[in-house]
Design a protein around this motif. Structure first.
Motif, PDB file in Angstrom:
ATOM      1  N   ALA A  97       1.128  -1.165  -0.080  1.00 30.26           N
ATOM      2  CA  ALA A  97      -0.258   0.234   0.126  1.00 30.26           C
ATOM      3  C   ALA A  97       0.790   1.522   0.081  1.00 30.26           C
ATOM      4  O   ALA A  97       1.586   0.952   1.025  1.00 30.26           O
ATOM      5  CB  ALA A  97      -0.847  -0.401   1.218  1.00 30.26           C
ATOM      6  N   GLU A  98       0.727   2.256  -1.536  1.00 29.29           N
ATOM      7  CA  GLU A  98       0.920   2.935  -1.002  1.00 29.29           C
ATOM      8  C   GLU A  98       0.397   4.156  -0.038  1.00 29.29           C
ATOM      9  O   GLU A  98      -1.161   4.148  -0.173  1.00 29.29           O
ATOM     10  CB  GLU A  98       1.475   3.931  -2.241  1.00 29.29           C
ATOM     11  CG  GLU A  98       1.977   2.785  -4.009  1.00 29.29           C
ATOM     12  CD  GLU A  98       1.591   4.071  -4.284  1.00 29.29           C
ATOM     13  OE1 GLU A  98       1.268   4.913  -5.091  1.00 29.29           O
ATOM     14  OE2 GLU A  98       1.986   3.075  -5.647  1.00 29.29           O
ATOM     15  N   VAL A  99       1.196   4.823   0.925  1.00 31.06           N
ATOM     16  CA  VAL A  99      -0.082   6.203   1.824  1.00 31.06           C
ATOM     17  C   VAL A  99       1.309   7.692   0.898  1.00 31.06           C
ATOM     18  O   VAL A  99       1.878   7.731   1.374  1.00 31.06           O
ATOM     19  CB  VAL A  99       0.869   5.067   2.876  1.00 31.06           C
ATOM     20  CG1 VAL A  99       0.083   6.803   4.109  1.00 31.06           C
ATOM     21  CG2 VAL A  99       0.075   4.034   3.411  1.00 31.06           C
ATOM     22  N   LYS A 100       0.119   7.881   1.115  1.00 32.91           N
ATOM     23  CA  LYS A 100       0.057   9.648   1.054  1.00 32.91           C
ATOM     24  C   LYS A 100      -0.592  10.135   2.346  1.00 32.91           C
ATOM     25  O   LYS A 100      -1.629   9.912   2.885  1.00 32.91           O
ATOM     26  CB  LYS A 100      -0.504  10.305   0.010  1.00 32.91           C
ATOM     27  CG  LYS A 100      -0.134   9.990  -0.866  1.00 32.91           C
ATOM     28  CD  LYS A 100      -0.108  11.023  -2.781  1.00 32.91           C
ATOM     29  CE  LYS A 100      -0.143  10.743  -3.489  1.00 32.91           C
ATOM     30  NZ  LYS A 100      -0.567  11.037  -4.914  1.00 32.91           N
ATOM     31  N   LEU A 101       0.587  10.954   3.494  1.00 30.78           N
ATOM     32  CA  LEU A 101       0.321  11.535   4.499  1.00 30.78           C
ATOM     33  C   LEU A 101      -0.718  12.899   3.980  1.00 30.78           C
ATOM     34  O   LEU A 101      -0.663  13.995   3.372  1.00 30.78           O
ATOM     35  CB  LEU A 101       1.343  11.869   5.495  1.00 30.78           C
ATOM     36  CG  LEU A 101       1.632  10.520   6.409  1.00 30.78           C
ATOM     37  CD1 LEU A 101       2.625  10.448   6.800  1.00 30.78           C
ATOM     38  CD2 LEU A 101       1.184   9.423   6.567  1.00 30.78           C
ATOM     39  N   GLN A 121       6.316  -4.997   7.018  1.00 28.49           N
ATOM     40  CA  GLN A 121       7.396  -3.659   6.893  1.00 28.49           C
ATOM     41  C   GLN A 121       6.758  -2.040   6.367  1.00 28.49           C
ATOM     42  O   GLN A 121       5.274  -2.236   6.112  1.00 28.49           O
ATOM     43  CB  GLN A 121       7.808  -4.213   5.131  1.00 28.49           C
ATOM     44  CG  GLN A 121       8.924  -5.458   5.340  1.00 28.49           C
ATOM     45  CD  GLN A 121       9.220  -5.725   3.944  1.00 28.49           C
ATOM     46  OE1 GLN A 121      10.304  -4.093   3.047  1.00 28.49           O
ATOM     47  NE2 GLN A 121      10.232  -6.749   4.045  1.00 28.49           N
ATOM     48  N   CYS A 122       7.349  -0.991   6.578  1.00 25.68           N
ATOM     49  CA  CYS A 122       6.842  -0.506   6.837  1.00 25.68           C
ATOM     50  C   CYS A 122       8.265   0.805   6.270  1.00 25.68           C
ATOM     51  O   CYS A 122       9.836   1.035   7.255  1.00 25.68           O
ATOM     52  CB  CYS A 122       6.011   0.901   7.876  1.00 25.68           C
ATOM     53  SG  CYS A 122       5.943   2.342   7.424  1.00 25.68           S
ATOM     54  N   SER A 153       6.307  10.340  -4.722  1.00 22.74           N
ATOM     55  CA  SER A 153       5.715  10.591  -4.809  1.00 22.74           C
ATOM     56  C   SER A 153       4.487  10.556  -3.934  1.00 22.74           C
ATOM     57  O   SER A 153       3.400  11.161  -4.160  1.00 22.74           O
ATOM     58  CB  SER A 153       4.943  10.417  -6.614  1.00 22.74           C
ATOM     59  OG  SER A 153       4.991   9.234  -6.488  1.00 22.74           O
ATOM     60  N   PHE A 154       4.840   9.653  -2.730  1.00 19.86           N
ATOM     61  CA  PHE A 154       3.849   9.353  -1.290  1.00 19.86           C
ATOM     62  C   PHE A 154       5.262   9.376  -1.161  1.00 19.86           C
ATOM     63  O   PHE A 154       5.747   9.107  -1.027  1.00 19.86           O
ATOM     64  CB  PHE A 154       2.841   7.808  -2.225  1.00 19.86           C
ATOM     65  CG  PHE A 154       3.642   6.204  -2.251  1.00 19.86           C
ATOM     66  CD1 PHE A 154       4.505   5.988  -1.713  1.00 19.86           C
ATOM     67  CD2 PHE A 154       4.562   6.367  -3.948  1.00 19.86           C
ATOM     68  CE1 PHE A 154       5.071   4.739  -1.580  1.00 19.86           C
ATOM     69  CE2 PHE A 154       4.876   5.346  -3.880  1.00 19.86           C
ATOM     70  CZ  PHE A 154       5.450   4.460  -2.846  1.00 19.86           C
ATOM     71  N   ASP A 155       4.153   8.655   0.640  1.00 19.80           N
ATOM     72  CA  ASP A 155       5.355   9.492   1.648  1.00 19.80           C
ATOM     73  C   ASP A 155       5.653   7.699   2.458  1.00 19.80           C
ATOM     74  O   ASP A 155       6.677   8.117   2.703  1.00 19.80           O
ATOM     75  CB  ASP A 155       4.130   9.924   3.019  1.00 19.80           C
ATOM     76  CG  ASP A 155       3.617  11.154   2.338  1.00 19.80           C
ATOM     77  OD1 ASP A 155       4.743  11.721   1.959  1.00 19.80           O
ATOM     78  OD2 ASP A 155       2.909  11.194   2.495  1.00 19.80           O
ATOM     79  N   TYR A 156       4.716   6.593   2.632  1.00 17.02           N
ATOM     80  CA  TYR A 156       4.823   5.781   2.549  1.00 17.02           C
ATOM     81  C   TYR A 156       4.236   4.130   2.696  1.00 17.02           C
ATOM     82  O   TYR A 156       4.025   4.610   1.379  1.00 17.02           O
ATOM     83  CB  TYR A 156       4.849   5.378   3.854  1.00 17.02           C
ATOM     84  CG  TYR A 156       5.033   6.018   5.572  1.00 17.02           C
ATOM     85  CD1 TYR A 156       6.060   5.435   6.093  1.00 17.02           C
ATOM     86  CD2 TYR A 156       4.242   7.136   5.717  1.00 17.02           C
ATOM     87  CE1 TYR A 156       6.688   6.047   7.449  1.00 17.02           C
ATOM     88  CE2 TYR A 156       5.170   7.943   6.711  1.00 17.02           C
ATOM     89  CZ  TYR A 156       6.175   7.350   7.246  1.00 17.02           C
ATOM     90  OH  TYR A 156       6.215   8.341   8.504  1.00 17.02           O
ATOM     91  N   THR A 183      -4.827   6.314   0.003  1.00 17.45           N
ATOM     92  CA  THR A 183      -4.056   4.994   0.021  1.00 17.45           C
ATOM     93  C   THR A 183      -4.268   4.375  -2.022  1.00 17.45           C
ATOM     94  O   THR A 183      -4.972   4.657  -2.224  1.00 17.45           O
ATOM     95  CB  THR A 183      -4.486   3.897   0.763  1.00 17.45           C
ATOM     96  OG1 THR A 183      -5.540   3.514   0.577  1.00 17.45           O
ATOM     97  CG2 THR A 183      -4.498   4.034   2.061  1.00 17.45           C
ATOM     98  N   SER A 184      -2.635   3.647  -2.254  1.00 14.91           N
ATOM     99  CA  SER A 184      -3.640   3.000  -3.282  1.00 14.91           C
ATOM    100  C   SER A 184      -2.296   1.985  -3.244  1.00 14.91           C
ATOM    101  O   SER A 184      -1.541   1.618  -3.097  1.00 14.91           O
ATOM    102  CB  SER A 184      -2.436   3.702  -4.231  1.00 14.91           C
ATOM    103  OG  SER A 184      -2.616   2.916  -5.941  1.00 14.91           O
ATOM    104  N   THR A 185      -3.214   0.312  -3.615  1.00 13.65           N
ATOM    105  CA  THR A 185      -3.074  -1.132  -3.705  1.00 13.65           C
ATOM    106  C   THR A 185      -2.314  -1.344  -4.489  1.00 13.65           C
ATOM    107  O   THR A 185      -3.062  -1.558  -5.204  1.00 13.65           O
ATOM    108  CB  THR A 185      -3.819  -1.761  -2.439  1.00 13.65           C
ATOM    109  OG1 THR A 185      -4.495  -1.001  -1.516  1.00 13.65           O
ATOM    110  CG2 THR A 185      -3.665  -2.637  -2.532  1.00 13.65           C
ATOM    111  N   HIS A 186      -1.654  -1.633  -3.908  1.00 18.86           N
ATOM    112  CA  HIS A 186      -0.861  -3.404  -5.653  1.00 18.86           C
ATOM    113  C   HIS A 186      -0.888  -4.345  -4.712  1.00 18.86           C
ATOM    114  O   HIS A 186      -0.009  -4.885  -3.849  1.00 18.86           O
ATOM    115  CB  HIS A 186       0.921  -2.857  -5.250  1.00 18.86           C
ATOM    116  CG  HIS A 186       0.811  -1.315  -6.159  1.00 18.86           C
ATOM    117  ND1 HIS A 186       0.749  -0.489  -7.353  1.00 18.86           N
ATOM    118  CD2 HIS A 186       0.981  -0.455  -5.388  1.00 18.86           C
ATOM    119  CE1 HIS A 186       0.615   0.904  -7.379  1.00 18.86           C
ATOM    120  NE2 HIS A 186       1.309   0.757  -6.327  1.00 18.86           N
ATOM    121  N   VAL A 187      -1.133  -5.651  -5.215  1.00 19.50           N
ATOM    122  CA  VAL A 187      -1.119  -6.468  -4.632  1.00 19.50           C
ATOM    123  C   VAL A 187      -0.591  -7.227  -5.599  1.00 19.50           C
ATOM    124  O   VAL A 187      -0.115  -7.760  -6.722  1.00 19.50           O
ATOM    125  CB  VAL A 187      -2.851  -7.347  -5.060  1.00 19.50           C
ATOM    126  CG1 VAL A 187      -3.186  -9.409  -4.920  1.00 19.50           C
ATOM    127  CG2 VAL A 187      -3.779  -6.475  -4.401  1.00 19.50           C
TER     128      VAL A 187
END
Length: 156
Positions: free
Chosen positions: A76-80, A103-104, A110-113, A142-146
């Protein structure tokens, strides 16, 4: 396992000890000593030094995700909404409390985590994403990649 920019305090034998242990953390010291060309006592001294100096952080079991029913991996890409030190610290602290987050990584881009999340199935992932990850401090989107298949998955 050649890493040219590793600490100069490590010699060829130290690096070989680390390489052998990364493949088999339960190897007996006598066997380890044989593989690196030392007798048992100097090998034990080096092993203790590598642990004391923090090159070896610990030993752990590698669990079988399939047998445990935890084969679903998503990233998951996470933008705060805020990237002040206070916000980053709050997010970091909260992530440590979520067992499904394997993992984090804070990302420059272009995103934060980027989070690696392991669950039973897509329904479990959706629940964790909706009820847990999206409610972490300062999460804006958030943006998910499976993951379809793990081709290489090694700890350092």
């Amino acid at each position: 396992m050649h890493h040219p920019d590793l600490n100069d305090d490590l010699d060829r034998i130290d690096l070989r000890i680390l390489e052998v242990l990364s493949g088999d953390g339960r190897i007996a010291v006598t066997e380890l000593a044989k593989k690196v060309g030392l007798s048992k006592s100097p090998c034990q001294v080096r092993l203790k030094r590598l642990q004391d100096e923090g090159y070896i952080q610990g030993f752990r079991a590698i669990l079988n995700a399939a047998k445990l029913g935890l084969e679903h991996v998503a990233f998951a890409e996470v933008k705060l909404t805020d990237t002040t030190e206070k916000a980053l610290s709050a997010f970091n602290k909260a992530v440590l409390q979520v067992p499904e987050i394997e993992q984090c990584h804070m990302i420059a881009g272009s995103f934060d985590y980027l989070l690696k999340i392991r669950t039973r199935d897509i329904q479990s992932y959706r629940r964790v994403l909706g009820e847990v990850i999206s409610t972490l401090p300062y999460v804006g989107s958030t943006s998910t990649h499976v993951s379809m298949q793990s081709v290489k998955d090694e700890a350092f």
